[in-house]
Design a protein around this motif. Structure first.
Motif, mmCIF file in Angstrom:
data_model
loop_
_atom_site.group_PDB
_atom_site.id
_atom_site.type_symbol
_atom_site.label_atom_id
_atom_site.label_comp_id
_atom_site.label_asym_id
_atom_site.label_seq_id
_atom_site.Cartn_x
_atom_site.Cartn_y
_atom_site.Cartn_z
ATOM 1 N N ALA A 155 49.491 40.977 42.449
ATOM 2 C CA ALA A 155 50.056 39.925 41.605
ATOM 3 C C ALA A 155 49.507 38.554 41.987
ATOM 4 C CB ALA A 155 51.580 39.930 41.713
ATOM 5 N N LYS A 156 49.353 38.320 43.280
ATOM 6 C CA LYS A 156 48.808 37.038 43.732
ATOM 7 C C LYS A 156 47.381 36.858 43.221
ATOM 8 C CE LYS A 156 48.197 34.122 47.826
ATOM 9 N NZ LYS A 156 48.969 33.008 47.235
ATOM 10 N N GLU A 157 46.598 37.940 43.236
ATOM 11 C CA GLU A 157 45.233 37.865 42.720
ATOM 12 C C GLU A 157 45.211 37.644 41.213
ATOM 13 O OE1 GLU A 157 42.255 37.881 44.584
ATOM 14 O OE2 GLU A 157 43.825 37.456 46.064
ATOM 15 N N LEU A 158 46.269 38.033 40.538
ATOM 16 C CA LEU A 158 46.384 37.797 39.102
ATOM 17 C C LEU A 158 46.927 36.399 38.796
ATOM 18 C CD1 LEU A 158 47.827 41.202 37.789
ATOM 19 C CD2 LEU A 158 45.458 40.424 37.789
ATOM 20 N N GLY A 159 47.341 35.682 39.841
ATOM 21 C CA GLY A 159 47.796 34.315 39.649
ATOM 22 C C GLY A 159 49.285 34.094 39.798
#
Length: 283
Positions: free
Chosen positions: A76-80
């Motif tokens: 999720a963090k990599e997705l923003g």
């Protein structure tokens, strides 16, 4: 006079434009994360299990823990999306495909084994963990191999393929019992209502490591199948699959994957397989 007419028309157009913008605002804050993944002030809904220690567990204080939770949070963090922008949604085994089809969640990280039948209904990123089907039995049980389950009561959860796999290929005379969650199966095993619980060794290790069960159960140590855990995404959403795959590769390369494995499975002495390569499905 003519000037006033033009100004009135322009004012009307402005009001209509503002109204349309206000009405459409909800679409830009779709809280299942179905936008481009830009984050901002929006939320993303992610399907996990609530009752699997070491993988996906809702703690008494409302927080979440487990390997799947750590993987989902990293992705999720990599997705923003930051952790406080994540809504974890309980997704039981029997409802995973429907939850994605309905758009209830953006993706599912919930011990979701990739197989041909499921791949007809959803798309998968990963795999991100290779587990093996095993048995959890009482510490004094004499069940040592799959065929020992003939005539015995075997528990698993609705929607899982594990118990059916045992009955079809290993112990056709096993008596199957299904429950809505693994916690119910563990309770049945403890009370003697069933003789064994079957599912992935990663899940079983999580239960065996819980304080109230230490010394009471053991894993049989069988590798009855290969379970390639993938992240489920709505069918056709290839853009999200590609982004998740990139995130998983980064998680492995920067050491976060290995750290999550040790933190969540280490206390149970779980012997994990190395991180699988994206798209490498072990049959």
């Amino acid at each position: 006079m003519k000037l006033r007419k033009v100004s009135a028309a322009a004012a009307t157009a402005l009001v209509l434009a503002l109204t349309a913008t206000a009405c459409g605002g909800g679409d830009n804050n779709d809280d299942n994360g179905s936008d481009s993944g830009s984050g901002g002030g929006k939320k993303i809904k992610i399907g996990i299990k609530y009752d699997q220690p070491g993988l996906g567990l809702k703690e008494p204080d409302g927080t979440f823990s487990g390997f799947d939770v750590d993987v989902a949070t990293y992705v999720a963090k990599e997705l923003g999306y930051e952790p406080d922008q994540i809504d974890f949604v309980e997704t039981k085994s029997a409802d995973r495909e429907n939850a994605l089809a309905r758009g209830d969640v953006k993706f599912i990280a919930a011990t979701y084994s990739i197989n041909d039948e499921r791949a007809k209904k959803v798309d998968f990123a990963g795999p991100y963990l290779l587990a093996h089907q095993d048995l959890l039995v009482k510490a004094d049980s004499d069940i040592a191999k799959g065929t020992d389950l003939n005539g015995k009561k075997l528990c698993s959860v609705t929607g899982s393929t594990s118990a059916q796999n045992v009955k079809d290929t290993i112990a056709p005379k096993a008596q199957l019992r299904t429950n809505s969650g693994y916690s119910e199966c563990v309770a049945a095993l403890q009370s003697g209502a069933v003789d064994a619980l079957t599912t992935d060794d990663s899940i079983l290790a999580g239960y065996a490591a819980q304080e109230q069960y230490k010394g009471k159960f053991k894993l049989a140590g069988l590798k009855l199948s290969n379970e390639n855990y993938g992240i489920g995404v709505k069918k056709g959403d290839t853009a999200t699959v590609d982004k998740i795959n990139a995130a998983l590769e980064k998680m492995v390369s920067d050491g976060s994957w290995e750290k999550a494995v040790k933190e969540n499975f280490g206390p149970a002495g779980y012997q994990n397989e190395p991180a699988p390569k994206i798209g490498d499905i072990v049959k």
